[in-house]
Scaffold this motif. Structure first.
Motif, PDB file in Angstrom:
ATOM      1  N   LEU A 179      38.860  60.097  16.449  1.00 59.57           N
ATOM      2  CA  LEU A 179      39.270  60.868  17.622  1.00 59.57           C
ATOM      3  C   LEU A 179      39.334  59.971  18.856  1.00 59.57           C
ATOM      4  O   LEU A 179      40.282  60.064  19.646  1.00 59.57           O
ATOM      5  CB  LEU A 179      38.301  62.028  17.853  1.00 59.57           C
ATOM      6  CG  LEU A 179      38.624  62.958  19.028  1.00 59.57           C
ATOM      7  CD1 LEU A 179      39.994  63.605  18.835  1.00 59.57           C
ATOM      8  CD2 LEU A 179      37.547  64.021  19.175  1.00 59.57           C
ATOM      9  N   SER A 180      38.353  59.101  19.018  1.00 56.08           N
ATOM     10  CA  SER A 180      38.368  58.170  20.152  1.00 56.08           C
ATOM     11  C   SER A 180      39.589  57.251  20.082  1.00 56.08           C
ATOM     12  O   SER A 180      40.236  56.982  21.100  1.00 56.08           O
ATOM     13  CB  SER A 180      37.089  57.330  20.161  1.00 56.08           C
ATOM     14  OG  SER A 180      35.951  58.142  20.282  1.00 56.08           O
ATOM     15  N   GLU A 181      39.917  56.791  18.878  1.00 58.24           N
ATOM     16  CA  GLU A 181      41.070  55.909  18.703  1.00 58.24           C
ATOM     17  C   GLU A 181      42.367  56.643  19.028  1.00 58.24           C
ATOM     18  O   GLU A 181      43.265  56.092  19.674  1.00 58.24           O
ATOM     19  CB  GLU A 181      41.105  55.384  17.270  1.00 58.24           C
ATOM     20  CG  GLU A 181      42.167  54.323  17.031  1.00 58.24           C
ATOM     21  CD  GLU A 181      42.112  53.750  15.632  1.00 58.24           C
ATOM     22  OE1 GLU A 181      42.973  52.908  15.295  1.00 58.24           O
ATOM     23  OE2 GLU A 181      41.205  54.140  14.852  1.00 58.24           O
ATOM     24  N   LEU A 182      42.468  57.890  18.598  1.00 56.54           N
ATOM     25  CA  LEU A 182      43.679  58.678  18.870  1.00 56.54           C
ATOM     26  C   LEU A 182      43.838  58.947  20.362  1.00 56.54           C
ATOM     27  O   LEU A 182      44.951  58.890  20.896  1.00 56.54           O
ATOM     28  CB  LEU A 182      43.621  59.995  18.101  1.00 56.54           C
ATOM     29  CG  LEU A 182      43.870  59.899  16.594  1.00 56.54           C
ATOM     30  CD1 LEU A 182      43.553  61.228  15.917  1.00 56.54           C
ATOM     31  CD2 LEU A 182      45.315  59.501  16.320  1.00 56.54           C
ATOM     32  N   ILE A 183      42.749  59.254  21.023  1.00 56.31           N
ATOM     33  CA  ILE A 183      42.813  59.496  22.474  1.00 56.31           C
ATOM     34  C   ILE A 183      43.263  58.225  23.197  1.00 56.31           C
ATOM     35  O   ILE A 183      44.052  58.275  24.153  1.00 56.31           O
ATOM     36  CB  ILE A 183      41.450  59.981  22.992  1.00 56.31           C
ATOM     37  CG1 ILE A 183      41.156  61.390  22.449  1.00 56.31           C
ATOM     38  CG2 ILE A 183      41.417  59.997  24.512  1.00 56.31           C
ATOM     39  CD1 ILE A 183      39.771  61.899  22.799  1.00 56.31           C
ATOM     40  N   ASN A 184      42.771  57.070  22.736  1.00 53.41           N
ATOM     41  CA  ASN A 184      43.194  55.800  23.326  1.00 53.41           C
ATOM     42  C   ASN A 184      44.692  55.575  23.115  1.00 53.41           C
ATOM     43  O   ASN A 184      45.402  55.169  24.036  1.00 53.41           O
ATOM     44  CB  ASN A 184      42.403  54.652  22.710  1.00 53.41           C
ATOM     45  CG  ASN A 184      42.873  53.293  23.189  1.00 53.41           C
ATOM     46  OD1 ASN A 184      42.817  52.966  24.366  1.00 53.41           O
ATOM     47  ND2 ASN A 184      43.386  52.493  22.267  1.00 53.41           N
ATOM     48  N   TYR A 185      45.183  55.835  21.889  1.00 56.90           N
ATOM     49  CA  TYR A 185      46.610  55.675  21.617  1.00 56.90           C
ATOM     50  C   TYR A 185      47.436  56.615  22.487  1.00 56.90           C
ATOM     51  O   TYR A 185      48.514  56.244  22.973  1.00 56.90           O
ATOM     52  CB  TYR A 185      46.906  55.944  20.140  1.00 56.90           C
ATOM     53  CG  TYR A 185      46.704  54.751  19.251  1.00 56.90           C
ATOM     54  CD1 TYR A 185      47.318  53.532  19.525  1.00 56.90           C
ATOM     55  CD2 TYR A 185      45.893  54.823  18.121  1.00 56.90           C
ATOM     56  CE1 TYR A 185      47.131  52.429  18.713  1.00 56.90           C
ATOM     57  CE2 TYR A 185      45.702  53.725  17.295  1.00 56.90           C
ATOM     58  CZ  TYR A 185      46.324  52.533  17.600  1.00 56.90           C
ATOM     59  OH  TYR A 185      46.144  51.437  16.798  1.00 56.90           O
ATOM     60  N   ASN A 186      46.956  57.827  22.666  1.00 59.95           N
ATOM     61  CA  ASN A 186      47.689  58.791  23.485  1.00 59.95           C
ATOM     62  C   ASN A 186      47.846  58.282  24.918  1.00 59.95           C
ATOM     63  O   ASN A 186      48.923  58.379  25.514  1.00 59.95           O
ATOM     64  CB  ASN A 186      46.963  60.135  23.472  1.00 59.95           C
ATOM     65  CG  ASN A 186      47.759  61.246  24.131  1.00 59.95           C
ATOM     66  OD1 ASN A 186      48.885  61.542  23.749  1.00 59.95           O
ATOM     67  ND2 ASN A 186      47.181  61.861  25.135  1.00 59.95           N
ATOM     68  N   ILE A 247      45.540  64.521  16.988  1.00 58.40           N
ATOM     69  CA  ILE A 247      44.324  64.942  17.702  1.00 58.40           C
ATOM     70  C   ILE A 247      44.023  66.401  17.390  1.00 58.40           C
ATOM     71  O   ILE A 247      42.885  66.769  17.060  1.00 58.40           O
ATOM     72  CB  ILE A 247      44.477  64.711  19.218  1.00 58.40           C
ATOM     73  CG1 ILE A 247      44.480  63.216  19.529  1.00 58.40           C
ATOM     74  CG2 ILE A 247      43.345  65.402  19.982  1.00 58.40           C
ATOM     75  CD1 ILE A 247      44.773  62.896  20.990  1.00 58.40           C
ATOM     76  N   ASN A 248      45.046  67.245  17.487  1.00 59.18           N
ATOM     77  CA  ASN A 248      44.853  68.666  17.172  1.00 59.18           C
ATOM     78  C   ASN A 248      44.466  68.855  15.712  1.00 59.18           C
ATOM     79  O   ASN A 248      43.621  69.701  15.381  1.00 59.18           O
ATOM     80  CB  ASN A 248      46.129  69.444  17.484  1.00 59.18           C
ATOM     81  CG  ASN A 248      46.445  69.491  18.960  1.00 59.18           C
ATOM     82  OD1 ASN A 248      45.545  69.423  19.802  1.00 59.18           O
ATOM     83  ND2 ASN A 248      47.715  69.589  19.311  1.00 59.18           N
ATOM     84  N   GLY A 249      45.090  68.058  14.814  1.00 61.08           N
ATOM     85  CA  GLY A 249      44.747  68.151  13.406  1.00 61.08           C
ATOM     86  C   GLY A 249      43.310  67.735  13.138  1.00 61.08           C
ATOM     87  O   GLY A 249      42.602  68.375  12.353  1.00 61.08           O
ATOM     88  N   PHE A 250      42.865  66.653  13.796  1.00 56.27           N
ATOM     89  CA  PHE A 250      41.488  66.196  13.617  1.00 56.27           C
ATOM     90  C   PHE A 250      40.508  67.263  14.095  1.00 56.27           C
ATOM     91  O   PHE A 250      39.500  67.547  13.421  1.00 56.27           O
ATOM     92  CB  PHE A 250      41.270  64.893  14.384  1.00 56.27           C
ATOM     93  CG  PHE A 250      39.897  64.313  14.239  1.00 56.27           C
ATOM     94  CD1 PHE A 250      39.621  63.424  13.214  1.00 56.27           C
ATOM     95  CD2 PHE A 250      38.877  64.656  15.119  1.00 56.27           C
ATOM     96  CE1 PHE A 250      38.345  62.883  13.065  1.00 56.27           C
ATOM     97  CE2 PHE A 250      37.603  64.129  14.971  1.00 56.27           C
ATOM     98  CZ  PHE A 250      37.337  63.238  13.944  1.00 56.27           C
ATOM     99  N   ILE A 251      40.798  67.852  15.233  1.00 57.76           N
ATOM    100  CA  ILE A 251      39.914  68.901  15.768  1.00 57.76           C
ATOM    101  C   ILE A 251      39.898  70.108  14.837  1.00 57.76           C
ATOM    102  O   ILE A 251      38.843  70.710  14.586  1.00 57.76           O
ATOM    103  CB  ILE A 251      40.368  69.304  17.185  1.00 57.76           C
ATOM    104  CG1 ILE A 251      40.159  68.133  18.157  1.00 57.76           C
ATOM    105  CG2 ILE A 251      39.607  70.526  17.676  1.00 57.76           C
ATOM    106  CD1 ILE A 251      40.711  68.376  19.543  1.00 57.76           C
ATOM    107  N   SER A 252      41.052  70.462  14.278  1.00 59.67           N
ATOM    108  CA  SER A 252      41.125  71.606  13.361  1.00 59.67           C
ATOM    109  C   SER A 252      40.345  71.334  12.082  1.00 59.67           C
ATOM    110  O   SER A 252      39.607  72.201  11.594  1.00 59.67           O
ATOM    111  CB  SER A 252      42.587  71.920  13.024  1.00 59.67           C
ATOM    112  OG  SER A 252      43.309  72.285  14.173  1.00 59.67           O
TER     113      SER A 252
END
Length: 322
Positions: A179-186, A247-252
């Protein structure tokens, strides 16, 4: 070297190469010149560029640490401010620096605070060939623009590959590192897309006006450069949307995993709470409890507990809660 100079004769052949001391020769004899400035002191830079009559506001923009990409045309020269990847840039840290370009029919000035990969590449290439490209200063300017644009594409491919790997890892990973990596990419892609859009607009302005005739740019080359930045902007937008979906998929997935854990804990609690109640009742120390003196009371209570647990599990499986 903070300031370095290449002088060319009227046929575009390399005549001399050195520092800013060669500029006096250029102003006296003419020909062509490429002046590259990397992190020079303001006083030295101002003294070297003063005779070229550059627009002071444009020069100030080129010296700023952060400024959107832009294009301005003046009477005898044009100004391009572009964003180039730093040498340390990688797919998860898209660091950039500014490359200012002042160009006319007879001179090219490149100004940057950090080392420029594009400038280094074509500086060495021009020095090795001992002459300007066939198209002159305009062709050289195009090479620089294309060089910095080409460095973005492999980085975007790396991001695409990594996002594909993350998509496969989401269902297996239980760590928040993804999740941290995805937020960084975003965040990185949002900034990159803004840079691509600005530079795409710069090339569009350059194509739309007649000022590019000053440098004799090839229209087909400009079109190719325009399409290149357009593609980069489109890729950044697409990957940013993919990142948001991941990100939404990871949270789900995490929420679904948490719900399953909570459901299991709730079932365990629902089954064992009555057992705790029974144990609590028979743990009281009252004298007049009929079952306390029953010979089979202990085994009867245990049997009742086992039957209750088995019945509860059977009912839960019948309801397909597990």
């Amino acid at each position: 070297m903070a300031i370095r100079v290449m002088l060319f004769d009227e046929r575009g052949r390399l005549a001399a190469q050195g520092n800013e001391d060669l500029l006096a020769r250029f102003h006296d004899q003419g020909g062509f010149a490429w002046i590259d400035i990397c992190g020079a002191q303001s006083q030295i830079e101002a003294a070297a560029l003063g005779p070229f009559g550059l627009n002071p506001l444009a020069h100030r923009d080129a010296q700023r640490q952060r400024h959107p990409a832009k294009y301005e045309a003046f009477q005898d020269h044009v100004f391009l401010l572009m964003h180039e990847l730093t040498r340390e840039a990688v797919h998860d840290r898209i660091s950039r620096h500014q490359l200012g370009i002042f160009a006319s029919g007879s001179f090219l000035i490149t100004r940057h605070d950090l080392p420029s990969e594009s400038v280094e590449k074509y500086w060495d290439q021009t020095a090795g060939q001992q002459q300007l490209p066939r198209g002159g200063i305009g062709q050289l300017c195009y090479f620089l623009l294309r060089g910095l644009a080409d460095r973005y594409l492999p980085l975007m491919y790396d991001i695409e590959q990594r996002l594909g790997e993350i998509e496969d890892e989401i269902f297996e990973s239980t760590s928040d590192d993804l999740l941290s990596e995805l937020i960084n990419y975003n965040s990185q892609l949002k900034k990159a897309r803004r840079a691509y859009v600005y530079q795409h607009g710069v090339i569009q302005e350059l194509m739309g006006g007649h000022d590019h005739a000053l440098l004799a740019f090839d229209e087909h080359e400009l079109t190719d450069l325009y399409e290149h930045f357009e593609r980069l902007a489109s890729m950044a937008n697409l990957y940013q949307e993919l990142t948001s979906d991941l990100i939404n998929g990871f949270i789900s997935v995490s929420a679904h995993r948490t719900n399953n854990i909570m459901k299991l804990l709730t079932i365990v609690t629902a089954i064992f709470l009555p057992l705790s109640l029974i144990a609590g009742i028979y743990g009281m120390n009252f004298e007049n409890m009929p079952e306390l003196r029953w010979r089979y009371g202990y085994f009867g209570v245990l049997a009742f507990m086992l039957v209750f647990v088995a019945g509860g599990l059977a009912w839960i499986r019948h309801k397909k809660w597990l």
